[in-house]
Design a protein around this motif. Structure first.
Motif, short mmCIF file in Angstrom:
data_model
loop_
_atom_site.label_atom_id
_atom_site.label_comp_id
_atom_site.label_asym_id
_atom_site.label_seq_id
_atom_site.Cartn_x
_atom_site.Cartn_y
_atom_site.Cartn_z
N MET A 91 0.82 -1.18 0.00
CA MET A 91 0.00 0.00 0.00
C MET A 91 0.87 1.26 0.00
O MET A 91 0.55 2.22 -0.67
CB MET A 91 -0.92 -0.05 1.22
N ARG A 92 1.92 1.17 0.77
CA ARG A 92 2.82 2.33 0.87
C ARG A 92 3.50 2.61 -0.47
O ARG A 92 3.68 3.75 -0.85
CB ARG A 92 3.83 2.04 1.97
N ARG A 93 3.89 1.55 -1.18
CA ARG A 93 4.55 1.71 -2.48
C ARG A 93 3.60 2.35 -3.49
O ARG A 93 4.01 3.17 -4.31
CB ARG A 93 5.01 0.36 -3.00
N ILE A 94 2.36 2.00 -3.45
CA ILE A 94 1.38 2.59 -4.37
C ILE A 94 1.24 4.09 -4.10
O ILE A 94 1.20 4.89 -5.04
CB ILE A 94 0.02 1.86 -4.24
N ALA A 95 1.17 4.50 -2.86
CA ALA A 95 1.03 5.92 -2.51
C ALA A 95 2.25 6.71 -2.98
O ALA A 95 2.13 7.82 -3.51
CB ALA A 95 0.83 6.08 -1.01
N ILE A 96 3.43 6.13 -2.82
CA ILE A 96 4.66 6.82 -3.26
C ILE A 96 4.69 6.91 -4.79
O ILE A 96 5.04 7.96 -5.35
CB ILE A 96 5.90 6.08 -2.71
N ALA A 97 4.30 5.87 -5.49
CA ALA A 97 4.28 5.88 -6.95
C ALA A 97 3.29 6.92 -7.47
O ALA A 97 3.57 7.66 -8.42
CB ALA A 97 3.94 4.49 -7.47
N VAL A 98 2.10 6.99 -6.88
CA VAL A 98 1.10 7.97 -7.29
C VAL A 98 1.60 9.39 -7.03
O VAL A 98 1.47 10.29 -7.88
CB VAL A 98 -0.26 7.70 -6.59
N ALA A 99 2.20 9.63 -5.89
CA ALA A 99 2.73 10.96 -5.57
C ALA A 99 3.83 11.36 -6.55
O ALA A 99 3.91 12.51 -6.98
CB ALA A 99 3.24 10.98 -4.13
N LYS A 108 4.18 10.31 -9.70
CA LYS A 108 3.57 10.60 -11.00
C LYS A 108 2.87 11.95 -11.00
O LYS A 108 2.95 12.70 -11.96
CB LYS A 108 2.60 9.48 -11.38
N VAL A 109 2.18 12.27 -9.93
CA VAL A 109 1.52 13.58 -9.83
C VAL A 109 2.56 14.69 -9.86
O VAL A 109 2.39 15.71 -10.53
CB VAL A 109 0.64 13.65 -8.55
N SER A 110 3.66 14.50 -9.17
CA SER A 110 4.73 15.51 -9.16
C SER A 110 5.30 15.72 -10.55
O SER A 110 5.53 16.85 -10.98
CB SER A 110 5.85 15.09 -8.21
N VAL A 111 5.51 14.65 -11.29
CA VAL A 111 6.04 14.76 -12.66
C VAL A 111 5.06 15.50 -13.55
O VAL A 111 5.44 16.38 -14.33
CB VAL A 111 6.37 13.35 -13.22
N VAL A 112 3.79 15.19 -13.45
CA VAL A 112 2.77 15.86 -14.28
C VAL A 112 2.72 17.35 -13.95
O VAL A 112 2.67 18.20 -14.84
CB VAL A 112 1.38 15.19 -14.10
N VAL A 113 2.77 17.71 -12.67
CA VAL A 113 2.75 19.11 -12.26
C VAL A 113 3.98 19.83 -12.81
O VAL A 113 3.89 20.95 -13.33
CB VAL A 113 2.65 19.24 -10.72
N LEU A 114 5.13 19.22 -12.70
CA LEU A 114 6.35 19.83 -13.23
C LEU A 114 6.28 20.01 -14.74
O LEU A 114 6.72 21.04 -15.27
CB LEU A 114 7.57 18.99 -12.84
N LEU A 115 5.75 19.04 -15.46
CA LEU A 115 5.63 19.18 -16.91
C LEU A 115 4.72 20.33 -17.31
O LEU A 115 5.00 21.08 -18.25
CB LEU A 115 5.12 17.87 -17.53
N PHE A 116 3.60 20.48 -16.63
CA PHE A 116 2.67 21.54 -16.98
C PHE A 116 3.16 22.92 -16.55
O PHE A 116 2.74 23.94 -17.10
CB PHE A 116 1.28 21.28 -16.39
N SER A 117 4.04 23.00 -15.59
CA SER A 117 4.53 24.31 -15.14
C SER A 117 5.79 24.74 -15.86
O SER A 117 6.26 25.87 -15.68
CB SER A 117 4.78 24.29 -13.62
N TYR A 118 6.36 23.89 -16.72
CA TYR A 118 7.58 24.23 -17.44
C TYR A 118 7.30 25.28 -18.51
O TYR A 118 6.41 25.15 -19.33
CB TYR A 118 8.15 22.96 -18.09
N ARG A 119 8.07 26.34 -18.51
CA ARG A 119 7.94 27.41 -19.51
C ARG A 119 9.04 27.22 -20.54
O ARG A 119 10.21 27.18 -20.20
CB ARG A 119 8.04 28.77 -18.86
N THR A 120 8.64 27.17 -21.81
CA THR A 120 9.62 26.89 -22.85
C THR A 120 10.46 28.11 -23.22
O THR A 120 11.61 27.98 -23.58
CB THR A 120 8.93 26.36 -24.11
N SER A 121 9.88 29.31 -23.17
CA SER A 121 10.63 30.50 -23.54
C SER A 121 9.98 31.73 -22.92
O SER A 121 8.77 31.83 -22.88
CB SER A 121 10.64 30.66 -25.06
N THR A 122 10.81 32.65 -22.49
CA THR A 122 10.29 33.92 -21.98
C THR A 122 10.71 35.07 -22.86
O THR A 122 10.31 36.21 -22.64
CB THR A 122 10.80 34.19 -20.55
N ASP A 123 11.50 34.80 -23.89
CA ASP A 123 11.96 35.87 -24.79
C ASP A 123 10.94 36.08 -25.89
O ASP A 123 10.77 35.24 -26.76
CB ASP A 123 13.31 35.50 -25.40
N GLN A 124 10.22 37.21 -25.84
CA GLN A 124 9.23 37.53 -26.85
C GLN A 124 9.64 38.76 -27.64
O GLN A 124 8.82 39.55 -28.08
CB GLN A 124 7.87 37.75 -26.21
#
Length: 147
Positions: free
Chosen positions: A1-9, A11-27
């Motif tokens: 059970m503990r391994r499942i909670a760590i795996a889900v956490a 994956k959620v962290s990776v998804v959050v990091l991917l969506f918050s990544y900014r590709t460029s700020t130079d406009q």
């Protein structure tokens, strides 16, 4: 059970990091057409143009052209029938985005006006509305020089 909670956490962290990544700020907008240092002839816009020639020496301010982001107004100095100086005296500066875009676009448009000696100037990529307003006001100033 503990391994499942760590795996889900994890994956959620990776998804959050991917969506918050900014590709460029130079406009920073880049002028289209003529490359720096010479090169091929630029593609000109189709705005009507009257060359600044004749005996209308002096300083002339074009009518303010309303754009989506605010008015644009150009002042030219004519000597010997040639535009010797072109300056945007009014242009959008309300937001940080306006300042960032127009701090690069306006000097490029001023230089284009001097080189073209008419309102047939290149549009600056990323500053289309400012470029169109600049062309309209520049033509108005050129027309005033001919009166």
């Amino acid at each position: 059970m503990r391994r499942i909670a760590i795996a889900v956490a994890a994956k959620v962290s990776v998804v959050v990091l991917l969506f918050s990544y900014r590709t460029s700020t130079d406009q920073t907008p880049v002028a289209t057409g003529r490359p720096l240092g010479g090169g091929s002839q630029p593609t000109r816009t189709t705005s009507p143009a009257t060359p600044a020639s004749g005996d209308g020496n002096g300083t002339f301010t074009g009518d303010a052209a309303d754009t989506r982001y605010g008015p644009v107004q150009v002042r030219i100095t004519v000597a010997g029938g040639r535009i010797t100086d072109a300056q945007a005296v009014e242009y959008p500066r309300e937001s940080g985005r306006d300042v960032r875009i127009n701090s690069a676009a306006v000097p490029a448009l001023n230089e284009e006006a001097l080189q073209a000696q008419s309102a047939q100037i290149d549009t600056v990529s990323g500053a289309t509305y400012t470029s169109e307003g600049y062309q309209q006001s520049l033509q108005s100033a050129i027309d005033a020089a001919h009166r």
